[in-house]
Each structure stands twice: as C-alpha cells, then as structure tokens.
Design a protein around this motif. Structure first.
Motif, mmCIF file in Angstrom:
data_model
loop_
_atom_site.group_PDB
_atom_site.id
_atom_site.type_symbol
_atom_site.label_atom_id
_atom_site.label_comp_id
_atom_site.label_asym_id
_atom_site.label_seq_id
_atom_site.Cartn_x
_atom_site.Cartn_y
_atom_site.Cartn_z
ATOM 1 N N ALA A 12 0.838 -1.209 0.000
ATOM 2 C CA ALA A 12 0.000 0.000 0.000
ATOM 3 C C ALA A 12 0.872 1.258 0.000
ATOM 4 O O ALA A 12 0.581 2.233 -0.702
ATOM 5 C CB ALA A 12 -0.918 -0.004 1.218
ATOM 6 N N LYS A 13 1.953 1.227 0.775
ATOM 7 C CA LYS A 13 2.872 2.377 0.840
ATOM 8 C C LYS A 13 3.523 2.619 -0.523
ATOM 9 O O LYS A 13 3.603 3.758 -0.997
ATOM 10 C CB LYS A 13 3.940 2.120 1.902
ATOM 11 N N GLU A 14 3.964 1.538 -1.153
ATOM 12 C CA GLU A 14 4.600 1.670 -2.468
ATOM 13 C C GLU A 14 3.604 2.186 -3.507
ATOM 14 O O GLU A 14 3.934 3.039 -4.339
ATOM 15 C CB GLU A 14 5.161 0.316 -2.903
ATOM 16 N N MET A 15 2.373 1.674 -3.455
ATOM 17 C CA MET A 15 1.347 2.120 -4.391
ATOM 18 C C MET A 15 1.051 3.610 -4.202
ATOM 19 O O MET A 15 0.904 4.362 -5.173
ATOM 20 C CB MET A 15 0.063 1.300 -4.183
ATOM 21 N N ARG A 16 0.975 4.038 -2.940
ATOM 22 C CA ARG A 16 0.687 5.437 -2.633
ATOM 23 C C ARG A 16 1.804 6.349 -3.159
ATOM 24 O O ARG A 16 1.543 7.414 -3.718
ATOM 25 C CB ARG A 16 0.528 5.609 -1.126
ATOM 26 N N GLU A 17 3.055 5.905 -2.997
ATOM 27 C CA GLU A 17 4.191 6.698 -3.472
ATOM 28 C C GLU A 17 4.174 6.828 -4.988
ATOM 29 O O GLU A 17 4.475 7.885 -5.546
ATOM 30 C CB GLU A 17 5.501 6.052 -3.002
ATOM 31 N N ARG A 18 3.817 5.752 -5.682
ATOM 32 C CA ARG A 18 3.755 5.796 -7.146
ATOM 33 C C ARG A 18 2.655 6.753 -7.606
ATOM 34 O O ARG A 18 2.835 7.502 -8.567
ATOM 35 C CB ARG A 18 3.487 4.398 -7.699
ATOM 36 N N ILE A 19 1.527 6.708 -6.926
ATOM 37 C CA ILE A 19 0.409 7.587 -7.286
ATOM 38 C C ILE A 19 0.787 9.046 -7.089
ATOM 39 O O ILE A 19 0.467 9.913 -7.910
ATOM 40 C CB ILE A 19 -0.846 7.231 -6.452
ATOM 41 N N GLU A 20 1.488 9.332 -5.990
ATOM 42 C CA GLU A 20 1.912 10.711 -5.713
ATOM 43 C C GLU A 20 2.847 11.235 -6.797
ATOM 44 O O GLU A 20 2.765 12.401 -7.202
ATOM 45 C CB GLU A 20 2.585 10.781 -4.341
ATOM 46 N N LYS A 21 3.732 10.360 -7.307
ATOM 47 C CA LYS A 21 4.645 10.775 -8.371
ATOM 48 C C LYS A 21 3.882 11.034 -9.668
ATOM 49 O O LYS A 21 4.221 11.940 -10.434
ATOM 50 C CB LYS A 21 5.707 9.700 -8.592
ATOM 51 N N LEU A 22 2.868 10.213 -9.927
ATOM 52 C CA LEU A 22 2.106 10.333 -11.173
ATOM 53 C C LEU A 22 1.081 11.456 -11.120
ATOM 54 O O LEU A 22 0.921 12.219 -12.073
ATOM 55 C CB LEU A 22 1.393 9.012 -11.483
ATOM 56 N N ALA A 23 0.370 11.551 -10.012
ATOM 57 C CA ALA A 23 -0.771 12.476 -9.925
ATOM 58 C C ALA A 23 -0.424 13.812 -9.293
ATOM 59 O O ALA A 23 -1.111 14.804 -9.532
ATOM 60 C CB ALA A 23 -1.915 11.814 -9.145
ATOM 61 N N GLY A 24 0.618 13.825 -8.453
ATOM 62 C CA GLY A 24 0.998 15.085 -7.818
ATOM 63 C C GLY A 24 -0.059 15.570 -6.851
ATOM 64 O O GLY A 24 -0.582 14.802 -6.024
ATOM 65 N N GLU A 25 -0.434 16.829 -6.978
ATOM 66 C CA GLU A 25 -1.404 17.428 -6.074
ATOM 67 C C GLU A 25 -2.746 16.710 -6.146
ATOM 68 O O GLU A 25 -3.259 16.420 -7.216
ATOM 69 C CB GLU A 25 -1.601 18.906 -6.435
ATOM 70 N N GLY A 26 -3.314 16.414 -5.001
ATOM 71 C CA GLY A 26 -4.597 15.718 -4.940
ATOM 72 C C GLY A 26 -4.470 14.224 -4.764
ATOM 73 O O GLY A 26 -5.462 13.540 -4.496
ATOM 74 N N ALA A 27 -3.242 13.693 -4.883
ATOM 75 C CA ALA A 27 -3.046 12.249 -4.741
ATOM 76 C C ALA A 27 -3.399 11.772 -3.338
ATOM 77 O O ALA A 27 -3.811 10.626 -3.143
ATOM 78 C CB ALA A 27 -1.598 11.875 -5.057
ATOM 79 N N GLY A 28 -3.270 12.678 -2.364
ATOM 80 C CA GLY A 28 -3.578 12.308 -0.982
ATOM 81 C C GLY A 28 -5.031 11.991 -0.744
ATOM 82 O O GLY A 28 -5.390 11.369 0.260
#
Length: 278
Positions: A12-28
C-alpha cells in the motif's frame, strides 16, 4: 472517489508513493490501503453505532493469545487438549467466513471438542466487547455489521467510493469479497487483478473460486488475460501448465514465453530442509 486495496502495508505504501509521483497534487485524496486499515478507518468514524467507542483497541497476536489462555483457565479447559493457537485459528477461520459462535457450532461436528471451541469462542467475543476491543478479523466483520445494520452509512460510502481497485484478488476470503461487493454495488466500477492459479492463502481463508464469481456479480466487467510469461524458461512454463490445468476452479488460459526452452526439469527428493538448501 478512488479506493485501491492491496494486502500488505508495504504494498500500500509503495502504491501510494507511485500515485503521488504520477498524480501530484490531490493524490492524498485517493484511498490506498489494505482491507484491514481501510476498515479501521471506517470504524473509527462510526463504530459507536455498534456499541463501541471510537478509541477501541485492536488486539494483536499476543493480546489474542493472552485472552484465550485466560478464558481456557477460567473455563477449566486443559490447554494441552485444546491449544490456544488451534482455537485462535478456528475463530479466525470462522470470522473470515462471517460465522459467529452459534453459526460456527451449527456447521461443526457438534462433538465434545466442538462444544469446547464454541464455549471459548463465545467467551472470547464477550471479552472483546467488554474490553472495547476488536481483533484483526473483526475489522472487516464489524464493518460489514455496520453496513448491514445502518444502511445510510453504507450508502454514504457507496457514494464516496466510485472506483474500486483490488490487487491480488485470488487471495481474498469471503468477508473481503462481501466488502468489495457491497461497496461496488452502486457504482459498478470495479477492477480486480489476480491469478486464480496462484492462490496460496487458503489456510488463511482465501477462496480462489471467488474470482470465478465475478462474471456473475459484475457481468459488465471485461476480462483481460495476460498470457505471456517473461520470467521462466519454456520448459518451466510448459511443465507447470501441464500440472495446473487439472485444477477444478480456474479460468482456462494458455500461457507462453519467448524465452529459451532452458534445461530439462529435474525431480529430486530430500530428507529434510537442511539438505534441500545445500
């Protein structure tokens, strides 16, 4: 509006980090979690509707074992005849199948041993409730109870979660399956990734046949079968496929690889694990 579910906190942590890199703002705002941490989040908000407080304790393995040993002693049951670890496994299996003490007993052999397990299971549930505590399996069970007893809560989450993605779907158990089915019932936007030939957690209650249920529950979903193997030699792919095709509950698929055929397989036997490693 997106919920992504996987099986370990690390994934889950790795998936969240990948999403943050791809989506940037709002990924949270994207809900990335394990089944259990997602349910804990839901319960921290609404568990008071089930008679608990929001500050409930989550029992870990040591807490569960201590509680079971205490109950065995109180009920005067020999822990050599009925080991706490065995009872813990039976209770966990029952909860993964959404069986309370009475339902479990009705499906058991109803012999003397089953009666003792039932007595301990019942006392264990009472202890959890009186201690304002849940065990790991309860996180999903109580979330389903919350949804069943308070439909407006379920409807609120169905409106909030419009897109659901589940990783390693072949390893889901019945309780997890019911949770996904309920949350996706309104939007019907579901994506699951898994391989029915690789289910290895039946001992934890996983039911690979749940994957075969998807076309019945969500007939609008499209199935994409990834047939190419990039890791193994041709010999391994061929021989493993000749073994796995005899499984009863599986989707028919013909795997292939563009790798070399490789060396012929060898069958060896060993006396013990030490000999095997050398």
């Amino acid at each position: 509006a997106i919920m992504a579910i996987t099986f370990t906190n690390k994934a889950a942590k790795e998936m969240r980090e990948r999403i943050e890199k791809l989506a940037g703002e709002g990924a949270g705002e994207i809900w990335v979690s394990t089944f259990h941490s997602g349910c804990a989040k839901i319960l921290r908000r609404d568990i008071e509707k089930l008679g608990y407080t929001r500050s409930f304790t989550i029992y870990d393995d040591d807490d569960q074992m201590s509680a079971l040993k205490e109950i065995l002693k109180k009920l005067n049951i020999d822990d050599k005849f009925l080991p706490p670890r065995e009872i813990k496994g039976k209770i966990s299996d029952a909860k993964n199948k959404l069986l309370g003490p009475q339902d479990w007993f009705s499906q058991s052999e109803r012999d003397y041993r089953s009666q003792l397990v039932y007595d301990v299971y019942q006392a264990y549930e009472e202890k959890l409730k009186s201690s304002n505590a849940l065990d790991f399996d309860d996180l999903i069970v109580k979330t389903l109870e919350l949804f069943a007893q308070h439909p407006p809560v379920l409807e609120a989450y169905q409106r909030k979660v419009r897109y659901i993605h589940v990783d390693e779907y072949q390893d889901t158990n019945y309780a997890q399956y019911m949770l996904v089915r309920l949350l996706a019932a309104q939007s019907r936007n579901l994506c699951v990734v898994g391989d029915d030939d690789q289910s290895i957690y039946r001992f934890r209650g996983a039911r690979p046949e749940i994957m075969l249920q998807i076309p019945k529950d969500f007939p609008q979903l499209k199935q994409v079968i990834l047939k190419q193997n990039y890791r193994c030699t041709g010999e391994i792919v061929e021989k493993s496929q000749n073994v796995i095709r005899w499984n009863d509950a599986r989707y028919e698929k013909q795997l292939f690889t563009e790798n070399d055929k490789g060396k012929p397989l060898e069958i060896r036997t060993f006396e013990n694990e030490s000999e095997e490693t050398t």
